[in-house]
Design an enzyme around this catalytic site. Structure first.
Site, short mmCIF file in Angstrom:
data_model
loop_
_atom_site.label_atom_id
_atom_site.label_comp_id
_atom_site.label_asym_id
_atom_site.label_seq_id
_atom_site.Cartn_x
_atom_site.Cartn_y
_atom_site.Cartn_z
CB ALA A 12 -0.94 -0.02 1.21
CB CYS A 44 -8.45 -4.96 4.23
SG CYS A 44 -7.16 -3.72 4.43
CE1 TYR A 453 -36.37 11.35 8.45
CE2 TYR A 453 -37.19 13.47 7.65
CZ TYR A 453 -37.43 12.19 8.12
OH TYR A 453 -38.71 11.72 8.25
CD1 TRP A 461 -34.43 15.09 15.93
CD2 TRP A 461 -32.48 16.18 16.10
NE1 TRP A 461 -34.72 16.40 16.21
CE2 TRP A 461 -33.54 17.10 16.32
CE3 TRP A 461 -31.17 16.64 16.15
CZ2 TRP A 461 -33.31 18.44 16.59
CZ3 TRP A 461 -30.95 17.98 16.44
CH2 TRP A 461 -32.01 18.87 16.65
P1 FAD Z 1 2.17 -3.87 4.11
O1 FAD Z 1 0.88 -3.92 3.39
O2 FAD Z 1 2.37 -4.86 5.19
O3 FAD Z 1 3.36 -3.97 3.07
C1 FAD Z 1 4.70 -3.95 3.47
C2 FAD Z 1 5.50 -4.75 2.45
O4 FAD Z 1 6.90 -4.58 2.73
C3 FAD Z 1 5.23 -6.24 2.53
O5 FAD Z 1 4.85 -6.72 1.26
C4 FAD Z 1 6.56 -6.85 2.99
O6 FAD Z 1 6.83 -8.13 2.42
C5 FAD Z 1 7.56 -5.82 2.48
N1 FAD Z 1 8.83 -5.80 3.23
C6 FAD Z 1 8.98 -5.83 4.59
N2 FAD Z 1 10.29 -5.76 4.91
C7 FAD Z 1 10.98 -5.68 3.74
C8 FAD Z 1 12.36 -5.59 3.43
N3 FAD Z 1 13.29 -5.52 4.38
N4 FAD Z 1 12.72 -5.55 2.12
C9 FAD Z 1 11.78 -5.58 1.13
N5 FAD Z 1 10.45 -5.67 1.38
C10 FAD Z 1 10.06 -5.71 2.67
N6 FAD Z 1 -6.72 -1.75 7.44
C11 FAD Z 1 -7.86 -1.04 7.28
O7 FAD Z 1 -7.80 0.19 7.17
N7 FAD Z 1 -9.08 -1.68 7.20
C12 FAD Z 1 -9.20 -3.03 7.30
O8 FAD Z 1 -10.31 -3.57 7.21
C13 FAD Z 1 -8.02 -3.79 7.51
N8 FAD Z 1 -8.07 -5.14 7.63
C14 FAD Z 1 -6.91 -5.85 7.82
C15 FAD Z 1 -7.00 -7.23 7.96
C16 FAD Z 1 -5.85 -7.99 8.18
C17 FAD Z 1 -5.96 -9.46 8.36
C18 FAD Z 1 -4.58 -7.32 8.21
C19 FAD Z 1 -3.32 -8.12 8.44
C20 FAD Z 1 -4.48 -5.95 8.04
C21 FAD Z 1 -5.65 -5.21 7.85
N9 FAD Z 1 -5.61 -3.82 7.72
C22 FAD Z 1 -6.77 -3.10 7.57
C23 FAD Z 1 -4.32 -3.08 7.78
C24 FAD Z 1 -3.79 -2.74 6.38
O9 FAD Z 1 -3.77 -3.88 5.59
C25 FAD Z 1 -2.39 -2.17 6.54
O10 FAD Z 1 -2.48 -0.99 7.31
C26 FAD Z 1 -1.72 -1.84 5.21
O11 FAD Z 1 -1.58 -2.98 4.41
C27 FAD Z 1 -0.34 -1.24 5.48
O12 FAD Z 1 0.33 -1.05 4.28
P2 FAD Z 1 1.92 -0.98 4.27
O13 FAD Z 1 2.29 -0.75 2.84
O14 FAD Z 1 2.40 -0.04 5.29
O15 FAD Z 1 2.41 -2.41 4.77
#
Ligand code: FAD
Length: 472
Positions: A12, A44, A453, A461
């Site tokens: 993301a 998610c 509403y 309300w």
């Molecule tokens: P991530 O999506 O975790 O991506 C980080 C990436 O970095 C990963 O692909 C990882 O492999 C890579 N990486 C890590 N270290 C290294 C490295 N040293 N070198 C190269 N690559 C690396 N949020 C909501 O707002 N609503 C929801 O309903 C919701 N549901 C969720 C349900 C679940 C089961 C989970 C686990 C999370 C949920 N979230 C939800 C949270 C949301 O998915 C995360 O906040 C979001 O994905 C964060 O994005 P990010 O890019 O920071 O991290």
């Protein structure tokens, strides 16, 4: 020529930044290192994939690797960044075949996300014990549940990206009958619904008195009642300290009142930011353990940014640092940093901790500061009121009880936060409260909002207005 914009993490936050930079400054080289095979995926959606609402893992991909490359992004999967040298402006990358290579950067974004915690629970490495963080864990869980009939790589989907060995291994095991969910946060609650849909006997363990701590008591109590109605056995005030196993496979959980035989465990006790690669770099971490950033997502080290689950942001109510590892926070911060690196300084935006959740047929929402202790620590004198009102005009079919709690500062009347629970489009109503927080409204100002509403949608309300009237 400027060295590339290097992004660590291909989901993301990372891909939002890379895409925005390429759009605004097409000539700048952008390299994204992702340690896994999956990129641009929706964590998610994984509970709903396990439940069976979503058929294939690949349905959870926003962009394929080819589509990312078509944007001009140099995407390198199975490349893990293991070290950062801010003085040389380089990163050290371990490739799929184990080689270590150096890559220079002009600007660096750390978007490494977080990992699921299992410590201090003993026995978490046993077969049949899972966390849910990433598509591979979702694939393994679904293969285990579907085994042996529908469990195959083809059935779960995901093609070349999926961890075939693990799917095949769980697909070959007897499917589970009893599952223990350790942790009553959002992963535990969403997965209770997913496991119940597969007819498992579901036990949920929560070490404090209520599930869903950040949503407050009014939400938790209704969710707990509803979980019990759905056949989930709740073990509140109960800490699981050990998982028992036989022949490498989980057979039980051990806790105060005694052991319970289970053949599957899902540990959902929180996540920790992935900051190991920054050891020795001087990049500062906040009290949460996530990376401290300023309003542009910059760390204290020149040229190094951080966004998403690995980074702290600023809280809209307290003005202090806050760690809110959620989807929009990550996408929004990544996009802003892409703009900033392209030459248009863009604030990442404050966070209110706005979150929504489905618990079987109930919807819950929360935003801002709802815990009185937290409010007092931030210098407020909190006061709260809880009301229950209909979701539509009483005479209109489908009206359902909606419970709203609003919290404000006693002296100034400033709104601090709110929660909501109900079965009829309750969750999305929390956005009114989140917007009021962003506008720094008082409770009286919320009471005077001109909200929509008509009988099929709301009483005259809106329940949020009623809560403001009672609190004001
Ligand atoms: P991530 O999506 O975790 O991506 C980080 C990436 O970095 C990963 O692909 C990882 O492999 C890579 N990486 C890590 N270290 C290294 C490295 N040293 N070198 C190269 N690559 C690396 N949020 C909501 O707002 N609503 C929801 O309903 C919701 N549901 C969720 C349900 C679940 C089961 C989970 C686990 C999370 C949920 N979230 C939800 C949270 C949301 O998915 C995360 O906040 C979001 O994905 C964060 O994005 P990010 O890019 O920071 O991290």
């Amino acid at each position: 020529m400027t060295d590339p914009f290097v992004v660590v993490g291909g989901d993301a936050a990372g891909l939002s930044a890379a895409s925005k930079l390429k759009r605004d400054d097409p000539d700048r080289e952008v390299i994204v290192f992702e340690k896994g095979r999956w990129v641009s995926y929706a964590h998610c959606g994984t509970p709903y994939f396990v439940k069976g609402d979503i058929e294939h893992l690949s349905d959870l991909l926003a962009l394929s690797p080819e589509e990312i490359e078509e944007r001009g992004i140099d995407l390198r999967r199975e490349h893990e960044v293991v070290a950062v040298s801010p003085d040389e402006r380089t990163v050290t990358v371990r490739t799929a075949d184990g080689d270590a290579v150096e890559q220079a950067y002009g600007d660096l974004l750390v978007a490494t996300g977080a990992h699921a915690a299992t410590s201090p629970i003993e026995g978490a490495a046993l077969d049949g014990v899972f966390t849910l963080h990433g598509l591979d864990s979702a694939a393994a869980i679904r293969a285990f549940l579907d085994a042996p009939d529908a469990a195959s790589v083809e059935a779960v989907g995901g093609g070349e990206y999926v961890d075939r060995e693990t799917v095949a291994r769980y697909g070959a095991m007897d499917p589970p009958e009893t599952v223990a969910l350790v942790g009553g946060g959002y992963v535990g609650i969403e997965m209770a619904e997913a496991f119940a849909a597969h007819d498992l006997d579901v036990h949920l363990f929560q070490r404090s008195a209520h599930v869903l701590q950040p949503f407050g008591e009014a939400v938790a109590e209704r969710v707990e009642e509803h979980l019990r109605e759905q056949g989930v056995t709740l073990h509140l005030d109960t800490e699981v300290d050990r998982l028992a196993g036989d022949d490498g496979r989980v057979t039980g959980v051990s806790f105060g009142d005694g052991p319970l035989d289970v053949d599957m465990v899902l540990v959902g006790i929180g996540i920790r930011p992935n900051t190991d690669l920054l050891a020795g770099t001087g990049v500062e971490l906040g009290d949460s353990g996530a990376i401290a950033t300023d309003e542009y997502g910059r760390t204290n080290v020149e040229g190094v940014y951080a966004a998403g689950d690995v980074a702290e942001d600023r809280h809209v109510v307290t003005g202090g640092p806050a760690w809110v590892p959620l989807g929009l926070t990550a996408n929004r911060a990544g996009r802003a940093i892409g703009g900033t690196v392209a030459g248009d300084p863009t604030p990442v935006g404050d966070v209110a901790g706005t979150a929504v959740l489905k618990a079987f047929d109930l919807e819950c929402g929360r935003t801002g500061v709802v815990d009185h202790e937290e409010a007092r620590e931030a210098g407020f004198d909190p006061v709260s009121e809880t009301i229950t009102a209909g979701s539509r005009s009483g005479y209109y079919p489908g009206a359902a009880e909606t419970t709203v709690t609003l919290t404000a500062d006693r002296d100034s009347g400033k709104l601090l936060g709110g929660t909501i629970v109900g079965s009829d489009r309750a969750a999305i109503r929390i956005d009114t409260v989140a917007t009021a927080l962003a506008g720094e409204l008082t409770v009286s100002e919320v009471e005077r909002l001109d909200l929509a509403y008509a009988p099929p949608f709301s009483p005259v309300w809106d329940p949020v207005l009623t809560a403001a009237k009672v609190l004001g």
